[in-house]
Enzyme design. Structure first.
Site, PDB file in Angstrom:
ATOM      1  N   TYR A  96      -2.407  -1.363  10.220  1.00 28.98           N
ATOM      2  CA  TYR A  96      -2.492  -1.704   8.798  1.00 28.98           C
ATOM      3  C   TYR A  96      -1.295  -1.145   8.036  1.00 28.98           C
ATOM      4  O   TYR A  96      -0.624  -1.864   7.285  1.00 28.98           O
ATOM      5  CB  TYR A  96      -3.791  -1.175   8.198  1.00 28.98           C
ATOM      6  CG  TYR A  96      -3.884  -1.349   6.703  1.00 28.98           C
ATOM      7  CD1 TYR A  96      -4.211  -2.582   6.143  1.00 28.98           C
ATOM      8  CD2 TYR A  96      -3.616  -0.286   5.838  1.00 28.98           C
ATOM      9  CE1 TYR A  96      -4.277  -2.747   4.764  1.00 28.98           C
ATOM     10  CE2 TYR A  96      -3.681  -0.441   4.464  1.00 28.98           C
ATOM     11  CZ  TYR A  96      -4.014  -1.679   3.931  1.00 28.98           C
ATOM     12  OH  TYR A  96      -4.069  -1.842   2.565  1.00 28.98           O
ATOM     13  N   SER A 141       0.856  -1.186   0.000  1.00 30.30           N
ATOM     14  CA  SER A 141       0.000   0.000   0.000  1.00 30.30           C
ATOM     15  C   SER A 141       0.890   1.233   0.000  1.00 30.30           C
ATOM     16  O   SER A 141       2.062   1.177   0.414  1.00 30.30           O
ATOM     17  CB  SER A 141      -0.881   0.002   1.255  1.00 30.30           C
ATOM     18  OG  SER A 141      -1.488   1.261   1.488  1.00 30.30           O
TER      19      SER A 141
END
Length: 277
Positions: free
Chosen positions: A160, A147
């Site tokens: 995350y 990400s």
């Protein structure tokens, strides 16, 4: 002969294992691989969703394995079942989830599952794949989905983003270890993507910047497969996302964290149960 036809000739009949293949980026990558003539092993928790994706992957063999990589030891069981039908030449580590909340507002069971799915199971599958390729001289590709959050800390997505930083560093290390061998390792760092991730994470009231940089799952999948075929180390799909990842090099980490807070907005009032994917 076009590049597509060249790659299709080279990859026809090879087998790929795609995790988190029931929707979003995983499903889009499955379709991209099918267009190259790659046979597929698709895995996620929902059989009905996997069957729907399989129906869109034309002209190749598609196997479905249901399982939950958020559980300990699930990765090894998945790998053993996947290779029962033949060797795996391409591994797509896409399965993952996150939540948009303060760390202390979420129960430990969800955090433990996130760590297991986003990191531990990914590493376990990578180990299975790398070990299996030692006995083969043919080309092989591993793609790990990280990400843009891997480039900085992200308040309200602290765990995350940290898990994706792990994926990025792990992937780039593997890439460099295997430079000059038939095995390539590519890390893909998407920004906001039009998937069910946002609803499942209890996403925030995103700013116009976040909305403007959002890409489709198909856009990300095409970028991922192009990067894989070229043996690239890391790819950030989308110009705006590339610029945002580059810009954090020129500001303090604290400032970058504050900007992320402004861009992502505030969490929603209710955190949905984790979606099955």
């Amino acid at each position: 002969m076009s590049d597509l036809n060249t790659h299709k000739a080279a990859h026809a009949g090879r087998r790929a294992l795609v995790t988190g293949a029931s929707s979003g980026i995983g499903a889009a990558i499955a379709r991209e691989l099918a267009a190259l003539g790659v046979d597929l092993v698709l895995t996620a928790r929902r059989r009905d969703a996997l069957e729907a994706v399989a129906a869109t992957c034309k002209g190749v063999k598609v196997e479905i394995i249901t399982g939950d990589l958020g559980k300990p030891d699930a990765a090894r069981a998945l790998w053993d079942e996947a290779i029962a039908g033949g060797p795996i030449d391409i591994l797509i580590n896409n399965a993952g989830f996150g939540y948009f909340r303060r760390f202390d507002e979420v129960d430990w069971a969800r955090d433990a599952e996130l760590v297991q799915l986003n990191m531990t199971s990914l590493v376990a599958l990578a180990r299975c794949f790398v070990d299996a390729r030692k006995a083969s001289t043919g080309p092989a590709h591993m793609v790990n989905i990280a990400s843009t959050g891997a480039y900085q800390s992200v308040p309200n997505m602290a765990l995350y983003a940290a898990s994706k930083a792990f994926v990025r560093n792990f992937s780039e290390g593997l890439h460099d270890e295997h430079r000059g061998t038939p095995l390539t390792v590519t890390c893909v760092c998407p920004g906001g993507t039009e998937t069910a991730f946002h609803a499942a994470s209890g996403g925030g009231d995103y700013s116009w910047i976040a909305n403007a940089s959002t890409k489709s799952a198909e856009f990300v999948a095409r970028a991922a497969i192009r990067a894989m075929l070229r043996g690239k180390r890391t790819v950030v799909p989308g110009l705006f996302n590339k610029l945002s990842c580059l810009s954090v090099r020129f500001v303090t980490r604290r400032f970058a964290s504050r900007v992320a807070t402004q861009v992502l907005g505030k969490p929603r009032l209710a955190l949905p149960a984790r979606r099955e994917a």
